[in-house]
Write an enzyme that holds these catalytic residues in place. Structure first.
Site, mmCIF file in Angstrom:
data_model
loop_
_atom_site.group_PDB
_atom_site.id
_atom_site.type_symbol
_atom_site.label_atom_id
_atom_site.label_comp_id
_atom_site.label_asym_id
_atom_site.label_seq_id
_atom_site.Cartn_x
_atom_site.Cartn_y
_atom_site.Cartn_z
ATOM 1 N N ASN A 8 0.865 -1.177 0.000
ATOM 2 C CA ASN A 8 0.000 0.000 0.000
ATOM 3 C C ASN A 8 0.903 1.229 0.000
ATOM 4 O O ASN A 8 1.415 1.643 1.043
ATOM 5 C CB ASN A 8 -0.906 -0.007 1.229
ATOM 6 C CG ASN A 8 -1.897 1.145 1.248
ATOM 7 O OD1 ASN A 8 -1.769 2.096 0.486
ATOM 8 N ND2 ASN A 8 -2.874 1.060 2.125
ATOM 9 N N ARG A 90 -2.096 -2.020 -3.819
ATOM 10 C CA ARG A 90 -3.298 -1.198 -3.672
ATOM 11 C C ARG A 90 -3.119 0.054 -4.529
ATOM 12 O O ARG A 90 -2.158 0.792 -4.396
ATOM 13 C CB ARG A 90 -3.498 -0.822 -2.213
ATOM 14 C CG ARG A 90 -4.716 0.067 -1.981
ATOM 15 C CD ARG A 90 -4.314 1.414 -1.432
ATOM 16 N NE ARG A 90 -5.465 2.269 -1.186
ATOM 17 C CZ ARG A 90 -5.386 3.437 -0.554
ATOM 18 N NH1 ARG A 90 -4.238 3.880 -0.110
ATOM 19 N NH2 ARG A 90 -6.464 4.169 -0.397
ATOM 20 N N HIS A 179 -12.029 3.280 -0.927
ATOM 21 C CA HIS A 179 -12.078 2.273 0.145
ATOM 22 C C HIS A 179 -12.758 0.984 -0.314
ATOM 23 O O HIS A 179 -13.265 0.213 0.519
ATOM 24 C CB HIS A 179 -12.818 2.809 1.386
ATOM 25 C CG HIS A 179 -12.165 3.972 2.051
ATOM 26 N ND1 HIS A 179 -12.887 5.028 2.606
ATOM 27 C CD2 HIS A 179 -10.869 4.286 2.258
ATOM 28 C CE1 HIS A 179 -12.071 5.913 3.122
ATOM 29 N NE2 HIS A 179 -10.828 5.496 2.926
ATOM 30 N N ARG A 240 -10.936 16.488 5.773
ATOM 31 C CA ARG A 240 -11.713 16.760 4.561
ATOM 32 C C ARG A 240 -13.108 17.253 4.925
ATOM 33 O O ARG A 240 -13.726 16.760 5.869
ATOM 34 C CB ARG A 240 -11.832 15.497 3.703
ATOM 35 C CG ARG A 240 -10.513 14.977 3.171
ATOM 36 C CD ARG A 240 -10.717 13.703 2.374
ATOM 37 N NE ARG A 240 -9.468 13.079 2.013
ATOM 38 C CZ ARG A 240 -9.210 11.772 2.099
ATOM 39 N NH1 ARG A 240 -10.169 10.955 2.536
ATOM 40 N NH2 ARG A 240 -8.043 11.283 1.753
ATOM 41 N N GLU A 381 -7.707 -5.193 4.520
ATOM 42 C CA GLU A 381 -7.493 -4.936 3.095
ATOM 43 C C GLU A 381 -6.309 -5.724 2.556
ATOM 44 O O GLU A 381 -6.320 -6.178 1.407
ATOM 45 C CB GLU A 381 -7.281 -3.434 2.875
ATOM 46 C CG GLU A 381 -8.519 -2.604 3.189
ATOM 47 C CD GLU A 381 -8.225 -1.125 3.274
ATOM 48 O OE1 GLU A 381 -8.458 -0.426 2.277
ATOM 49 O OE2 GLU A 381 -7.768 -0.670 4.343
#
Length: 394
Positions: A8, A90, A179, A240, A381
């Site tokens: 990742n 990823r 995601h 955010r 993940e």
């Protein structure tokens, strides 16, 4: 013994996890932080609680990968590079090109480069890491696992924006989500916990961390998700803003004497959300421990936005079997889970205070008489990435 590594790569970081496959046993894991900055931190955890760490300047991702592979042999985690038969990467932006995980050949790598305009901080770093793996481990199968691919099943009614349709046709301006690997993993686990075939379930997955998104998963497929063209849309997040009226941008730019739209977007990405609302921190733990009113208000706004998306997705799917909490906040914040669910008892789900008193443990946290189950499922993940690699080896 055959091993697969999940990679990742972020803009300034490199997280990884090494598995023996198909046993799915974690052999080692680690992270390289502050790539391209002074005092980068290189960490490997392996064996029986063993840890290797060094702090030194690591200029780029290529150096980070070479250090990683070198230390895997130096620490006797692997005997040779030939043991690593698969590498799953990823990748944030797959656009409409990658509807599922894919073997990375020259053509696929070029597409990943071309899609950098959709994820300028991530896709270039991810492409660089893949090139290093191709060079150092030429025998290894490289697979791209895309954040956006799980959401390519969304119908047009949910992925199109109400702007001139030619912008979609010409410029691919649409909702892509993010995601996806996490939402896919926890929705599959949820079906197992419900004891139902995935194809017969309606599940709302809440990936709540510093970045946060919610997905409506109907029959195992994403039919709507809160993030949009970029990960900026949707929920209030750590830094955010989430959903916002676009007309406020020129208004604020004029008031702040900002002439570059990129500066304004940077404010929405990095100075807003929980940080902007509270003036304290982007970390939910800091806000929960604060007695300041702005911190309390930021928490209420976060929970409110999550509730609103859950409610709307019950309508999108005309019902729901389970609501899943995952990721940093979702897995570990007892208080936030309770606060979110307080306003959602109207459609047959109620949190059990005693069952909910846990962090990071897979379990049902709703009351026994709830018709809609509330589930806590730690995401994985990396395991999902490695499973996709194994599937493409066959």
């Amino acid at each position: 013994m055959s091993k697969t590594i999940a990679i990742n790569a972020g803009s300034s970081s490199l997280k990884w996890q090494l598995y023996t496959m198909p046993e799915e046993t974690v052999v080692a894991q680690g992270i390289v932080e502050r790539i391209g900055l002074n005092d980068s931190i290189f960490t490997i955890k392996y064996g029986e609680g063993q840890k290797y760490e060094v702090i030194k300047d690591i200029e780029n991702h290529e150096i980070a990968v070479n250090m990683l592979l070198e230390q895997l042999t130096e620490l006797n985690i692997i005997d040779s590079f030939e043991e690593i038969t698969g590498a799953g990467h990823r990748i944030v932006a797959g656009g409409e090109h990658f509807k599922e995980s894919a073997i990375i050949d020259d053509e696929a790598l070029k597409l990943i480069d071309d899609l950098a305009e959709f994820a300028p901080l991530h896709n270039p770093a991810e492409a660089q890491v893949i090139r290093v793996f191709q060079k150092v481990l030429p025998h290894t199968l490289n697979v791209g696992v895309f954040d956006t691919s799980f959401h390519t099943t969304m119908p047009a009614v949910n992925y199109l924006y109400s702007i001139p349709k030619e912008y979609y046709a010409k410029f691919s301006a649409r909702k892509y989500g993010a995601h996806g690997t996490s939402h896919r993993y926890v929705s599959e686990r949820a079906a197992d916990m419900l004891g139902k075939p995935l194809a017969e379930t309606k599940i709302i997955t809440c990936h709540l961390g510093n970045g946060a998104s919610i997905t409506a998963v109907d029959g195992g497929k994403s039919v709507d998700t809160s993030m949009g063209f970029t990960p900026l849309a949707g929920l209030t997040m750590g830094t955010r803003s989430g959903d916002i009226d676009a007309s406020i941008l020129p208004y604020l730019m004029e008031k702040l004497n900002i002439t570059d739209i990129k500066e304004m977007v940077n404010i929405l990405n990095k100075e807003s959300g929980l940080l902007g609302l509270s003036g304290i921190s982007s970390d939910m733990r800091d806000l929960l421990s604060s007695d300041k009113e702005d911190a309390k208000l930021a928490i209420e706004i976060f929970a409110d936005r999550v509730r609103k998306y859950i409610g709307s997705y019950v309508s999108v799917m005309n019902g729901v079997d389970a609501i899943v909490f995952t990721a940093g906040i979702g897995e570990n914040s007892i208080e936030i889970r309770e606060k979110i669910m307080e306003g959602l008892t109207w459609f047959g789900c109620e949190i059990d205070t005693e069952k909910n008193n846990v962090r990071g443990e897979e379990r049902v946290i709703s009351t026994d008489d709830s018709s809609v189950k509330i589930l806590l499922i730690p995401t994985d993940e990396e395991l999902m990435i490695c499973r996709d690699v194994e599937a493409l080896k066959k």
